[in-house]
Design an enzyme around this catalytic site. Structure first.
Site, PDB file in Angstrom:
ATOM      1  N   CYS A  93       0.858  -1.144  -0.052  1.00 31.76           N
ATOM      2  CA  CYS A  93      -0.094  -0.053   0.082  1.00 31.76           C
ATOM      3  C   CYS A  93       0.879   0.988  -0.238  1.00 31.76           C
ATOM      4  O   CYS A  93       1.857   0.980  -0.448  1.00 31.76           O
ATOM      5  CB  CYS A  93      -0.842  -0.108   1.255  1.00 31.76           C
ATOM      6  SG  CYS A  93      -0.183  -0.135   2.711  1.00 31.76           S
ATOM      7  N   LYS A  94       0.564   2.258   0.601  1.00 31.74           N
ATOM      8  CA  LYS A  94       1.370   3.632   0.573  1.00 31.74           C
ATOM      9  C   LYS A  94       2.483   3.480   1.486  1.00 31.74           C
ATOM     10  O   LYS A  94       3.495   3.629   1.260  1.00 31.74           O
ATOM     11  CB  LYS A  94       0.587   4.723   0.960  1.00 31.74           C
ATOM     12  CG  LYS A  94       1.351   6.030   1.074  1.00 31.74           C
ATOM     13  CD  LYS A  94       0.278   7.176   1.079  1.00 31.74           C
ATOM     14  CE  LYS A  94       1.012   8.700   1.454  1.00 31.74           C
ATOM     15  NZ  LYS A  94       2.234   8.617   1.216  1.00 31.74           N
TER      16      LYS A  94
END
Length: 133
Positions: A93-94
């Site tokens: 993810c981020k």
């Protein structure tokens, strides 16, 4: 004397807490990897790269051939059920929060080879790795 007792009590609680947390991590059935390890895996293995960011985040750049299944999407569980359970899956993810939660869901669903990109897409970029549009 009371201060020593309290100090020992809190020290004992801290040690128990650390042991408990380490135990959870070691039994979670997924492995954190860094961007260099992932880069090697992409070159050597047939794997699934699972990007659990939002479609907007994904469209602003992603890893090669990454499948985007939004962690916040209402069909998240149904979509991950469609993935190949026999292939290694690398989730990102981020920054690592959503991917860790996603990795735990994959464990619950019976996936066996699960990896989490530690630090997420931010670390991938920070280390100058290749990004695709």
């Amino acid at each position: 004397c009371d201060i020593l007792i309290m100090r020992n009590f809190f020290l004992t609680l801290t040690i128990i807490s650390l042991l408990f947390n380490c135990n959870i991590t070691s039994n979670s059935s997924f492995q954190d990897i860094n961007s260099d390890e992932l880069e090697l895996m992409i070159k050597k293995e047939d794997l699934v790269l699972l990007d659990v960011r939002t479609p907007t985040e994904y469209s602003n750049g992603h890893l090669i051939s990454a499948v985007n299944i939004n962690y916040y999407g209402e069909n998240f569980d149904d979509e991950i059920d469609k993935l190949d359970k026999l292939k290694p899956i690398v989730v990102y993810c981020k920054s690592g929060g959503r991917s860790s939660k996603s990795a735990l869901k994959l464990v619950e669903k019976g996936f066996e080879k699960i990896y989490n990109l530690k630090g997420g897409f931010d670390q991938w970029i920070f280390h100058g790795k290749e990004v695709y549009d």
